[in-house]
Design a protein around this motif. Structure first.
Motif, PDB file in Angstrom:
ATOM      1  N   ALA A  21      31.596  83.333  54.276  1.00 12.08           N
ATOM      2  CA  ALA A  21      30.547  83.454  55.285  1.00 12.08           C
ATOM      3  C   ALA A  21      29.838  84.796  55.244  1.00 12.08           C
ATOM      4  O   ALA A  21      28.612  84.877  55.373  1.00 12.08           O
ATOM      5  N   ALA A  22      30.580  85.878  55.069  1.00 11.50           N
ATOM      6  CA  ALA A  22      29.963  87.207  55.056  1.00 11.50           C
ATOM      7  C   ALA A  22      28.983  87.345  53.897  1.00 11.50           C
ATOM      8  O   ALA A  22      27.918  87.953  54.042  1.00 11.50           O
ATOM      9  N   ALA A  23      29.326  86.766  52.752  1.00  2.40           N
ATOM     10  CA  ALA A  23      28.432  86.830  51.593  1.00  2.40           C
ATOM     11  C   ALA A  23      27.149  86.052  51.866  1.00  2.40           C
ATOM     12  O   ALA A  23      26.056  86.487  51.471  1.00  2.40           O
ATOM     13  N   VAL A  24      27.262  84.916  52.543  1.00  7.08           N
ATOM     14  CA  VAL A  24      26.083  84.129  52.880  1.00  7.08           C
ATOM     15  C   VAL A  24      25.175  84.914  53.827  1.00  7.08           C
ATOM     16  O   VAL A  24      23.953  84.964  53.642  1.00  7.08           O
ATOM     17  N   VAL A  25      25.757  85.546  54.832  1.00 10.55           N
ATOM     18  CA  VAL A  25      24.968  86.334  55.784  1.00 10.55           C
ATOM     19  C   VAL A  25      24.257  87.483  55.070  1.00 10.55           C
ATOM     20  O   VAL A  25      23.079  87.766  55.340  1.00 10.55           O
ATOM     21  N   ASP A  26      24.947  88.137  54.150  1.00  6.46           N
ATOM     22  CA  ASP A  26      24.330  89.238  53.406  1.00  6.46           C
ATOM     23  C   ASP A  26      23.120  88.759  52.608  1.00  6.46           C
ATOM     24  O   ASP A  26      22.078  89.436  52.559  1.00  6.46           O
ATOM     25  N   LEU A  27      23.239  87.595  51.988  1.00  7.83           N
ATOM     26  CA  LEU A  27      22.124  87.048  51.225  1.00  7.83           C
ATOM     27  C   LEU A  27      20.968  86.660  52.142  1.00  7.83           C
ATOM     28  O   LEU A  27      19.798  86.893  51.821  1.00  7.83           O
ATOM     29  N   CYS A  28      21.289  86.076  53.272  1.00 11.01           N
ATOM     30  CA  CYS A  28      20.248  85.680  54.221  1.00 11.01           C
ATOM     31  C   CYS A  28      19.391  86.875  54.645  1.00 11.01           C
ATOM     32  O   CYS A  28      18.177  86.744  54.828  1.00 11.01           O
ATOM     33  N   ALA A  29      20.032  88.018  54.782  1.00 14.30           N
ATOM     34  CA  ALA A  29      19.312  89.224  55.208  1.00 14.30           C
ATOM     35  C   ALA A  29      18.278  89.662  54.178  1.00 14.30           C
ATOM     36  O   ALA A  29      17.349  90.412  54.507  1.00 14.30           O
ATOM     37  N   GLN A  30      18.405  89.191  52.935  1.00 11.30           N
ATOM     38  CA  GLN A  30      17.453  89.527  51.880  1.00 11.30           C
ATOM     39  C   GLN A  30      16.335  88.495  51.755  1.00 11.30           C
ATOM     40  O   GLN A  30      15.417  88.647  50.947  1.00 11.30           O
ATOM     41  N   GLY A  31      16.412  87.433  52.539  1.00 12.02           N
ATOM     42  CA  GLY A  31      15.506  86.312  52.369  1.00 12.02           C
ATOM     43  C   GLY A  31      14.030  86.666  52.487  1.00 12.02           C
ATOM     44  O   GLY A  31      13.209  86.205  51.682  1.00 12.02           O
ATOM     45  N   GLU A  32      13.678  87.469  53.464  1.00 13.39           N
ATOM     46  CA  GLU A  32      12.264  87.776  53.691  1.00 13.39           C
ATOM     47  C   GLU A  32      11.629  88.439  52.472  1.00 13.39           C
ATOM     48  O   GLU A  32      10.479  88.145  52.119  1.00 13.39           O
ATOM     49  N   SER A  33      12.377  89.316  51.810  1.00 12.79           N
ATOM     50  CA  SER A  33      11.835  90.004  50.644  1.00 12.79           C
ATOM     51  C   SER A  33      11.609  89.055  49.475  1.00 12.79           C
ATOM     52  O   SER A  33      10.854  89.369  48.547  1.00 12.79           O
ATOM     53  N   MET A  34      12.250  87.891  49.513  1.00 10.72           N
ATOM     54  CA  MET A  34      12.097  86.889  48.463  1.00 10.72           C
ATOM     55  C   MET A  34      11.242  85.709  48.918  1.00 10.72           C
ATOM     56  O   MET A  34      11.210  84.672  48.268  1.00 10.72           O
ATOM     57  N   HIS A  35      10.572  85.872  50.045  1.00 12.28           N
ATOM     58  CA  HIS A  35       9.737  84.810  50.621  1.00 12.28           C
ATOM     59  C   HIS A  35      10.539  83.534  50.862  1.00 12.28           C
ATOM     60  O   HIS A  35      10.066  82.412  50.617  1.00 12.28           O
ATOM     61  N   ALA A  36      11.738  83.727  51.360  1.00 17.17           N
ATOM     62  CA  ALA A  36      12.595  82.621  51.789  1.00 17.17           C
ATOM     63  C   ALA A  36      12.853  82.778  53.282  1.00 17.17           C
ATOM     64  O   ALA A  36      12.914  83.906  53.785  1.00 17.17           O
ATOM     65  N   GLU A  82      21.309  82.196  58.827  1.00 16.10           N
ATOM     66  CA  GLU A  82      22.012  83.447  59.137  1.00 16.10           C
ATOM     67  C   GLU A  82      22.553  83.429  60.566  1.00 16.10           C
ATOM     68  O   GLU A  82      23.713  83.786  60.811  1.00 16.10           O
ATOM     69  N   ALA A  83      21.719  82.989  61.518  1.00 20.03           N
ATOM     70  CA  ALA A  83      22.152  82.956  62.914  1.00 20.03           C
ATOM     71  C   ALA A  83      23.305  81.976  63.113  1.00 20.03           C
ATOM     72  O   ALA A  83      24.259  82.264  63.850  1.00 20.03           O
ATOM     73  N   GLY A  84      23.236  80.831  62.452  1.00 20.20           N
ATOM     74  CA  GLY A  84      24.295  79.834  62.603  1.00 20.20           C
ATOM     75  C   GLY A  84      25.615  80.293  62.019  1.00 20.20           C
ATOM     76  O   GLY A  84      26.675  80.147  62.651  1.00 20.20           O
ATOM     77  N   ILE A  85      25.574  80.848  60.814  1.00 21.43           N
ATOM     78  CA  ILE A  85      26.814  81.309  60.183  1.00 21.43           C
ATOM     79  C   ILE A  85      27.378  82.506  60.939  1.00 21.43           C
ATOM     80  O   ILE A  85      28.605  82.612  61.139  1.00 21.43           O
ATOM     81  N   GLN A  86      26.510  83.396  61.407  1.00 26.28           N
ATOM     82  CA  GLN A  86      26.982  84.538  62.183  1.00 26.28           C
ATOM     83  C   GLN A  86      27.666  84.069  63.462  1.00 26.28           C
ATOM     84  O   GLN A  86      28.695  84.618  63.873  1.00 26.28           O
ATOM     85  N   HIS A  87      27.115  83.049  64.094  1.00 29.98           N
ATOM     86  CA  HIS A  87      27.742  82.489  65.300  1.00 29.98           C
ATOM     87  C   HIS A  87      29.150  81.964  64.992  1.00 29.98           C
ATOM     88  O   HIS A  87      30.093  82.215  65.754  1.00 29.98           O
TER      89      HIS A  87
END
Length: 237
Positions: free
Chosen positions: A163-178, A184-189
Motif C-alpha cells: 500500500a505505501a508503494a502505491v500511495v507514493d506512486l499516486c503522489a507522482q501522478g500529476e507530473s505524469m498527467h495521470a 491515493e485517498a482510498g488506499i490511504q484510508h
C-alpha cells in the motif's frame, strides 16, 4: 472481508460519449458495470457527495442531481446548473473529475454510491497517464509509459498490496498527467484502518484512445482496531 474496485475514470467509457466507439470499448464498459453490480452499494473516499455531478467541464450537457438521484441531459441539465446556489456550485466545481465519472457509471448500473462510511466496499476510479504515447490526448511526457507500468505492477504484484508503494506512486501522478488522487485517498484510508489489502485482480488492462485503462477488483480486511471504526457502516452485502 470487504471489497474494492478500480475502474477507469475516463469519460470516454461512459454511454453515448464516444461517437467512434467500437464493440471492444462497449465491451469494456459492460465489464465496468458488471463489477459495480457485484455489490448494491459502494463508498467513494470523500467526506460528502456534491449536490450535482456533471460533465460540463468537458463541454457535455449531462449530469446527476444527487439530491434526487436523477440524470439530466441537454437543456434540463443546463437549467439545473443555473438554479444552483453559489455554495452548491462551489461544492460541485470542487469535485474531482474521476468522482463524477464513477458516479455516472454507478447510476447507470443502478447501484448506490455514498461518501466514506456509507459502505465498506470502496470505489476507486483512476485515470492513468494521458501523455504516455505519441497519439495520446496530451503531448508525450518522458517516463509516462514507464510510470503507468509501475502503477499497474504495484497494484497487481504479489498476494498482498504494497500500500505505501502505491500511495507514493499516486503522489507522482500529476507530473505524469495521470489522475490517481482518488486511488491515493482510498488506499490511504485503508492504511489508517490497519487493513490488510489484497492485490488487484485485473479484469482488463487495455488502451482506449491511446490511454491505458485499468479495471479490477480486490478485497480488504480491517485490523481489530480498524473494524471498530467501521461500526455502523451500511454494507448490505
Amino acid at each position: 472481508m470487504s471489497g474494492f474496485a478500480i475502474i477507469p475514470a475516463a469519460p470516454v467509457l461512459l454511454d453515448d460519449i464516444d461517437r467512434t466507439e467500437t464493440v471492444r470499448t462497449a465491451g469494456l464498459r459492460a465489464k465496468i458495470r458488471e463489477i459495480l453490480g457485484t455489490h448494491s452499494n459502494w463508498a467513494l473516499p470523500i467526506d460528502t457527495l456534491p449536490p450535482v455531478a456533471g460533465l460540463g467541464g468537458w463541454g457535455i450537457d449531462r449530469g446527476l442531481d444527487l439530491r434526487t438521484d436523477r440524470l439530466h441531459t441537454g437543456g434540463a441539465w443546463v437549467e439545473l446548473v443555473e438554479s444552483l446556489t453559489e455554495t452548491e456550485r462551489s461544492l460541485a466545481e470542487a469535485v474531482d473529475s474521476a468522482i463524477i465519472v464513477a458516479l455516472l457509471h454507478a447510476h447507470a448500473t443502478g447501484v448506490e454510491v455514498g461518501a466514506l462510511g456509507s459502505s465498506a466496499n470502496l470505489l476507486l476510479p483512476v485515470d492513468l497517464s494521458g501523455a504516455a504515447a505519441e497519439e495520446a490526448p496530451l503531448a508525450p511526457v518522458d517516463g509516462a509509459a514507464e510510470f503507468d507500468t509501475a502503477v499497474v505492477a504495484a497494484l497487481t504484484a504479489g498476494a498482498t498490496l504494497e500500500a505505501a508503494a502505491v500511495v507514493d506512486l499516486c503522489a507522482q501522478g500529476e507530473s505524469m498527467h495521470a489522475n490517481l488522487s482518488v486511488l491515493e485517498a482510498g488506499i490511504q484510508h485503508l492504511i489508517e484502518q490497519g487493513a490488510e489489502i489484497s492485490s488487484v485482480d485485473v479484469r482488463f488492462d487495455e488502451r482506449v484512445h491511446d490511454v491505458r485503462s485499468l479495471c479490477g477488483t480486490g478485497s480488504w480486511t480491517a485490523a481489530e482496531t480498524g473494524a471498530l471504526q467501521h461500526q455502523g457502516v451500511n454494507d448490505r452485502d
